[in-house]
Design an enzyme around this catalytic site. Sequence first.
Site, mmCIF file in Angstrom:
data_model
loop_
_atom_site.group_PDB
_atom_site.id
_atom_site.type_symbol
_atom_site.label_atom_id
_atom_site.label_comp_id
_atom_site.label_asym_id
_atom_site.label_seq_id
_atom_site.Cartn_x
_atom_site.Cartn_y
_atom_site.Cartn_z
ATOM 1 C CD GLU A 137 20.175 111.543 77.218
ATOM 2 O OE1 GLU A 137 19.867 111.139 78.097
ATOM 3 O OE2 GLU A 137 20.083 111.200 75.974
ATOM 4 N N GLY A 273 23.341 108.722 67.500
ATOM 5 C CA GLY A 273 22.332 108.022 66.670
ATOM 6 C C GLY A 273 20.853 108.272 66.773
ATOM 7 C CG MET A 275 17.216 112.661 72.492
ATOM 8 S SD MET A 275 17.900 112.087 73.674
ATOM 9 C CE MET A 275 16.888 112.342 75.163
ATOM 10 C CD GLU A 276 16.248 108.857 75.695
ATOM 11 O OE1 GLU A 276 16.435 109.272 76.844
ATOM 12 O OE2 GLU A 276 16.852 108.820 74.604
ATOM 13 C CG ASN A 277 13.650 114.310 72.011
ATOM 14 O OD1 ASN A 277 14.499 114.724 72.798
ATOM 15 N ND2 ASN A 277 14.074 114.101 70.569
ATOM 16 C CD GLU A 310 17.021 106.320 70.793
ATOM 17 O OE1 GLU A 310 16.484 106.981 71.960
ATOM 18 O OE2 GLU A 310 18.045 105.880 70.854
ATOM 19 C CG HIS A 313 15.168 105.417 76.147
ATOM 20 N ND1 HIS A 313 15.865 105.314 77.527
ATOM 21 C CD2 HIS A 313 16.390 105.355 75.361
ATOM 22 C CE1 HIS A 313 17.007 105.218 77.533
ATOM 23 N NE2 HIS A 313 17.485 105.394 76.221
ATOM 24 C CD GLU A 332 20.642 105.997 77.187
ATOM 25 O OE1 GLU A 332 20.428 105.091 76.598
ATOM 26 O OE2 GLU A 332 19.986 107.346 77.144
#
Length: 871
Positions: A137, A273, A275-277, A310, A313, A332
């Site tokens: 991202e 911090g 990432m919501e993969n 996270e 998301h 977000e």
Amino acid sequence: MANEKKPFLRLPSDVIPLLYEVKLEPDLQNLSFRGWEAISVKVKNPTNKIVLNAFEIVVETAKLEGKDTGKLQSAEILTNVKEEKVEFSFPEVIKPGEYSLQLEFTGILNDQLRGFYRNKYKTADGEVRYAAGTHFEATGARRAYPCWDEPAIKAKFIFTLVVPNDRVAVSNMPLEKEEPSATDSKLKVLTFGITPIMSTYLTAFVVGEYDFVEDKTPDGTPVRVYTPVGQKERGKFALEVATRSLPYYEWYFNVPYGLPKLDLITLAEFPIGAMENWGLVTYRESCLLVDPVDSSAKTRNYVALIVAHELSHNWFGNLVTMDWWTDLWLKEGFATWIEYQCIDALYPEFNVWSQFIKDDQSRALSLDALSNSHPVEVKVGHPAEIDEIFDVISYQKGASLIRMLQAHIGDEAFRKGMTLYLTRHQFSNTHTSDMWAAMGEASGEDVAGVMDTWTSQMGFPLVKVDEVIQPDSNVRSVTLTQQKFSSQADSPASKSTWKVPFSVTTSQSPDTPVLRGLLEGASITVQVPNCRPEDWIKVNPSQCMFYHVQYQPDSLTKLMPAMRDGALPAEDRIGLLTDLFALARANCVDMVDVLRVTASFREEKNFAVCGKLAAGLSGLSPLVQEAVQDKKQQFQKYIINTFSSIGRRLGWEAFEDETHANKLMREQVLTRLGSAGDKDTQTEAFKRFEDHCKGIKVLSGDIRTPVYVTVLTHGDNQVFDHLMKFYEEEDSVEERTRIGHILGAVQPLQLKRKVLQFALSDKVRNQDSVGVLAGVTGSLEGRQLLWEFVQANWAELHRRYATSTMLYRLVQVVMEGVACARTAKEMEAFFKTHEAKSAERAIKQGLENIASNVAFLKKQGAGILKFLDEQ
């Protein structure tokens, strides 16, 4: 600021991907990778070229095969580095239909924490090794494989990784097949399942050495938390939060989690911090690991919120994705809001909504008061502009507006609107207007008409309250007037107005509003029922709405007893402090009057209210240092007088069955007292530090920060050397982060310079350097040293951070708290000749803040000094 903005065009829409089959073979010794890719594409219009995104990878061959005809065409490959694109031109026109685009390419595992990049770590015996991880991202997938790297161009993915036999490899989906490599017996070939239709920025894969802990949600979804080897105990709290959060979201949204598994994994080096993969959430170690014995309450609190953020998301962002980065706030802002909603439900003892008001909402109000803020819905073109909007406006203001909407239409209608939005747009892309349409349908109200005034324009109103008291009446006439709030009172008048939801509480009903309404024009007069002449009124109870409130002096005086005795709820006490400090900093009211008000909080028992008071005074500290350089002890004495009673009540040792909030409060109060030079705190901190160093009594996690800050601030080289030794020997990332962030509290300038050099050494991970640099900014001398250091080392800092949001943060750290017009001119001149593309907005905001600081001191500095002399 040095370069003009580049023109930007989205990718052509003649060809779209349907399925990516990507095979990658990372070389963890040479820090490079090879890749093979077969993309099933649909050609919609006749064309002789296909344009994708690619950056810092070299495409060696490109062929196009017809799905029906089997005809194969080789492409001429043209790479456009400046636009991060690769163009494949074919000798014959490609007719509409389905094809397979087959590519071979190579790339590097870079050291810039973006794309497919290296992760340096040490084994238990000290050997340096490398892992490989991803951060895509907003536009990083193009650094790992050629793709249509735009959120609206969704497809399905099958990833295959060729990795060493002794390494763990994970991706978005579960492993489907494992087989030995046909060409190298030291390698294995791992093929993962096909993903749902999704955006490129949410794909992910990690190769490294890991342990894990695992559990299942009540409906059987397997959840794993991957940790560094030997640290799986530190993953158990995050696992607990994850397995509780996932079913909470399924219930709240009334939409199931869509994947067959969920993994959470640490990366040794990570720029943000977390990432919501989808299916493989990546985290900085300090945001996922909690030591069951030594971690502080603050760390548990922090990790819980980040894990919840996270995982939300999976619905807002992954299942339903914004069409373009203009609507970044849509995912977000919602995730930032609902992380608090979730943790408040699962861990009510954390009292997180008070923290939201104290921290998130306050920060958003502060930034959005600048003329160099930006709307929540901000136009974004070139990828270089995207990093600038991963900021407080998109996250914290966005969350504040969602909370305001929830309060305005009610939670029942709000939940119905969310469910409608998610089910209507699942696996597709949306704009902000789609959300307002769903909320409007669910509530029957003109949601778009109200909310567009908040998302399409920057800033927010100041609501002024004028009361007319009738001595013989129990009805209070109140006039509410709105005007745009600015951080500088002498800013040009603005004609901006908002549709402002409001509510009112009173002495007779402090917890439940007695009146609600909507201020649509410049002002409105309302009648507040059951309100005696001696009663107080409070506008914006629970701080649900995003604006400042200004009362007349008599009205504020009536509120003072309720602040002292706690009759006014904690959220409202936080809100009043937030409003007062902001109004004083903008020269709308006298800061001395605000400082007098703070005397009402010297026996405060709520940790968030106390934290708001501490934050307000900390923000004032650098300005006082600038104004009264030879008399800074007066301000330190004032800090001690403000917090000493609370500190004595809390003490150093936790009580039996002590609350989570009390632990947070102890840490923040003792830290303030110790750094200000309170003698009792100082004496106790040095004693406890000595016992800790000798192993007589190890410090608990909740008091390490106050002890370390106190002994660094008032200690000598020996203290500094002890803490440096702890940093180098410690295997807990929480402890290393804690020490790294406060090393700059040392007073001798030669040690501050040593901290600055240490920040860029190989002993500090790239991701942590800015936090270490920030530690020196607690004094006027430290801020000047940092500015000189950044100028001297700009080339290296820019190389490290230019392609991530960390450059934005670095600029904020350098400019925050500066109150000198001469320094501002130096900074402005420097950034005119030194490129800082992803931090241009931060530079403008920083210069505006400095101008505001200078104006504040010019008007109020002498009055503050006189007040401090009298204390």
